[in-house]
Design a protein around this motif. Structure first.
Motif, PDB file in Angstrom:
ATOM      1  N   THR A 119       0.829  -1.199   0.000  1.00 47.60           N
ATOM      2  CA  THR A 119       0.000   0.000   0.000  1.00 47.60           C
ATOM      3  C   THR A 119       0.869   1.257   0.000  1.00 47.60           C
ATOM      4  O   THR A 119       1.685   1.447   0.893  1.00 47.60           O
ATOM      5  CB  THR A 119      -0.939   0.012   1.221  1.00 47.60           C
ATOM      6  OG1 THR A 119      -1.748  -1.171   1.182  1.00 47.60           O
ATOM      7  CG2 THR A 119      -1.835   1.231   1.216  1.00 47.60           C
ATOM      8  N   PHE A 120       0.706   2.086  -1.011  1.00 49.53           N
ATOM      9  CA  PHE A 120       1.502   3.311  -1.190  1.00 49.53           C
ATOM     10  C   PHE A 120       3.001   3.021  -1.057  1.00 49.53           C
ATOM     11  O   PHE A 120       3.681   3.588  -0.199  1.00 49.53           O
ATOM     12  CB  PHE A 120       1.068   4.379  -0.189  1.00 49.53           C
ATOM     13  CG  PHE A 120      -0.392   4.697  -0.233  1.00 49.53           C
ATOM     14  CD1 PHE A 120      -0.973   5.207  -1.378  1.00 49.53           C
ATOM     15  CD2 PHE A 120      -1.201   4.460   0.870  1.00 49.53           C
ATOM     16  CE1 PHE A 120      -2.333   5.477  -1.429  1.00 49.53           C
ATOM     17  CE2 PHE A 120      -2.561   4.733   0.831  1.00 49.53           C
ATOM     18  CZ  PHE A 120      -3.127   5.240  -0.327  1.00 49.53           C
ATOM     19  N   PRO A 121       3.534   2.135  -1.911  1.00 51.26           N
ATOM     20  CA  PRO A 121       4.944   1.754  -1.782  1.00 51.26           C
ATOM     21  C   PRO A 121       5.923   2.853  -2.168  1.00 51.26           C
ATOM     22  O   PRO A 121       7.098   2.787  -1.800  1.00 51.26           O
ATOM     23  CB  PRO A 121       5.064   0.555  -2.735  1.00 51.26           C
ATOM     24  CG  PRO A 121       4.004   0.793  -3.762  1.00 51.26           C
ATOM     25  CD  PRO A 121       2.858   1.434  -3.006  1.00 51.26           C
ATOM     26  N   GLY A 122       5.474   3.831  -2.944  1.00 48.48           N
ATOM     27  CA  GLY A 122       6.381   4.917  -3.319  1.00 48.48           C
ATOM     28  C   GLY A 122       7.200   4.619  -4.554  1.00 48.48           C
ATOM     29  O   GLY A 122       8.330   5.090  -4.684  1.00 48.48           O
ATOM     30  N   LYS A 123       6.625   3.857  -5.482  1.00 53.25           N
ATOM     31  CA  LYS A 123       7.350   3.521  -6.711  1.00 53.25           C
ATOM     32  C   LYS A 123       6.947   4.396  -7.893  1.00 53.25           C
ATOM     33  O   LYS A 123       7.492   4.246  -8.989  1.00 53.25           O
ATOM     34  CB  LYS A 123       7.126   2.046  -7.061  1.00 53.25           C
ATOM     35  CG  LYS A 123       7.692   1.079  -6.017  1.00 53.25           C
ATOM     36  CD  LYS A 123       7.458  -0.364  -6.419  1.00 53.25           C
ATOM     37  CE  LYS A 123       8.018  -1.323  -5.374  1.00 53.25           C
ATOM     38  NZ  LYS A 123       7.784  -2.738  -5.752  1.00 53.25           N
ATOM     39  N   MET A 124       5.991   5.295  -7.696  1.00 53.61           N
ATOM     40  CA  MET A 124       5.545   6.159  -8.784  1.00 53.61           C
ATOM     41  C   MET A 124       6.688   6.995  -9.349  1.00 53.61           C
ATOM     42  O   MET A 124       6.694   7.355 -10.527  1.00 53.61           O
ATOM     43  CB  MET A 124       4.414   7.065  -8.294  1.00 53.61           C
ATOM     44  CG  MET A 124       3.854   7.990  -9.353  1.00 53.61           C
ATOM     45  SD  MET A 124       3.029   7.126 -10.700  1.00 53.61           S
ATOM     46  CE  MET A 124       1.564   6.533  -9.852  1.00 53.61           C
ATOM     47  N   LEU A 125       7.665   7.306  -8.503  1.00 56.51           N
ATOM     48  CA  LEU A 125       8.752   8.177  -8.942  1.00 56.51           C
ATOM     49  C   LEU A 125       9.554   7.559 -10.083  1.00 56.51           C
ATOM     50  O   LEU A 125      10.215   8.282 -10.840  1.00 56.51           O
ATOM     51  CB  LEU A 125       9.676   8.494  -7.771  1.00 56.51           C
ATOM     52  CG  LEU A 125      10.588   7.342  -7.310  1.00 56.51           C
ATOM     53  CD1 LEU A 125      11.991   7.503  -7.863  1.00 56.51           C
ATOM     54  CD2 LEU A 125      10.616   7.228  -5.811  1.00 56.51           C
ATOM     55  N   ILE A 126       9.525   6.222 -10.222  1.00 54.86           N
ATOM     56  CA  ILE A 126      10.362   5.561 -11.222  1.00 54.86           C
ATOM     57  C   ILE A 126      10.064   6.079 -12.621  1.00 54.86           C
ATOM     58  O   ILE A 126      10.975   6.358 -13.403  1.00 54.86           O
ATOM     59  CB  ILE A 126      10.184   4.031 -11.141  1.00 54.86           C
ATOM     60  CG1 ILE A 126      10.775   3.511  -9.818  1.00 54.86           C
ATOM     61  CG2 ILE A 126      10.860   3.347 -12.324  1.00 54.86           C
ATOM     62  CD1 ILE A 126      10.524   2.035  -9.571  1.00 54.86           C
ATOM     63  N   ARG A 127       8.785   6.245 -12.947  1.00 57.75           N
ATOM     64  CA  ARG A 127       8.452   6.717 -14.298  1.00 57.75           C
ATOM     65  C   ARG A 127       8.858   8.170 -14.504  1.00 57.75           C
ATOM     66  O   ARG A 127       8.964   8.639 -15.640  1.00 57.75           O
ATOM     67  CB  ARG A 127       6.957   6.531 -14.564  1.00 57.75           C
ATOM     68  CG  ARG A 127       6.051   7.461 -13.774  1.00 57.75           C
ATOM     69  CD  ARG A 127       4.597   7.235 -14.099  1.00 57.75           C
ATOM     70  NE  ARG A 127       4.153   5.894 -13.741  1.00 57.75           N
ATOM     71  CZ  ARG A 127       2.906   5.456 -13.878  1.00 57.75           C
ATOM     72  NH1 ARG A 127       1.981   6.253 -14.377  1.00 57.75           N
ATOM     73  NH2 ARG A 127       2.587   4.243 -13.522  1.00 57.75           N
ATOM     74  N   HIS A 128       9.074   8.896 -13.415  1.00 52.77           N
ATOM     75  CA  HIS A 128       9.479  10.301 -13.516  1.00 52.77           C
ATOM     76  C   HIS A 128      10.980  10.486 -13.322  1.00 52.77           C
ATOM     77  O   HIS A 128      11.473  11.613 -13.413  1.00 52.77           O
ATOM     78  CB  HIS A 128       8.735  11.138 -12.477  1.00 52.77           C
ATOM     79  CG  HIS A 128       7.270  11.239 -12.752  1.00 52.77           C
ATOM     80  ND1 HIS A 128       6.738  12.152 -13.633  1.00 52.77           N
ATOM     81  CD2 HIS A 128       6.225  10.513 -12.280  1.00 52.77           C
ATOM     82  CE1 HIS A 128       5.420  12.005 -13.680  1.00 52.77           C
ATOM     83  NE2 HIS A 128       5.091  11.015 -12.877  1.00 52.77           N
TER      84      HIS A 128
END
Length: 223
Positions: A36-45
């Motif tokens: 839950t909300f692992p914080g991997k969204m930054l990878i694409r950015h």
């Protein structure tokens, strides 16, 4: 006007809900606490953030709203079809990455010092609208050289425990750009890049944006 010292009641409720989700996971979605909300969204950015790092010479980064920050623990990260890196920190070539997230206890302490770059990926649309200005101003205040943020301008598929859509501030790109510009004018020495996404095409699930085509709108200022 709400502030860090006097946030809205809705903001405080939101933080409590995220604390619970971080600790207990999302049972309704079959997700454990770790998922839950692992914080991997930054990878694409990561490539766009690296552009800002290289252009400004930044060596320290604050991830504002980092979730669990698991993206920084990954090795051999596939950023694109043709780009694989040993780790995000190696790729960015920075000395320090600090994570902050008010809903995740290990990262819940707000930094008191500035960082060269402040980044926020998939965060600001989750902030209650009355609190958006002070949160963005806080990000600029913590940045010495640049701010990078991406924002979804459409409802999420995810619902919070109180039934509210997880994207609690859904506004068009022009609105976000205006808010950020007005705040950035008080921080004239800080560059910024703002990437806003809208969803187009037939609506799918309950009018949300799942599987809809994304269109990206970018506004930036370099100083």
């Amino acid at each position: 006007m709400y502030t860090r010292d006097n946030p809205s009641p809705e903001y405080l409720e939101m933080v409590r809900m995220y604390e619970t989700l971080h600790e207990e996971g999302e049972a309704s979605a079959g997700k454990s606490a770790k998922q839950t909300f692992p914080g991997k969204m930054l990878i694409r950015h990561a490539p766009g953030i690296k552009e800002m790092i290289d252009r400004t010479g930044a060596k320290t980064i604050l991830d504002y709203g980092a979730g669990k920050g698991l993206g920084y623990t990954l090795k051999d990260v596939q950023l694109t079809k043709s780009l694989k890196v040993a780790s995000i920190q190696d790729y960015w070539d920075v000395d320090e990455i600090r994570c902050y997230d008010p809903g995740y206890e290990p990262f819940s302490e707000l930094p008191t010092q500035q960082y060269d770059g402040v980044i926020s990926t998939d965060v600001l649309e989750h902030i209650t609208e009355p609190d958006v200005p002070w949160v963005i101003d806080e990000m600029f205040s913590l940045a010495r050289k640049f701010v990078y943020a991406n924002i979804a301008c459409y409802p999420a598929v995810k619902l919070l425990p109180n039934g509210q859509n997880a994207h609690c501030t859904v506004r068009p790109p022009q609105w976000w750009a205006g808010v950020v510009h007005a705040i950035a004018m008080r921080h004239t020495g800080v560059s910024y890049r703002l990437i806003m996404s809208t969803a187009t095409g037939p609506r799918k699930k309950f009018g949300f944006a799942k599987n809809r085509k994304k269109v990206y709108h970018t506004v930036e200022r370099m100083v």
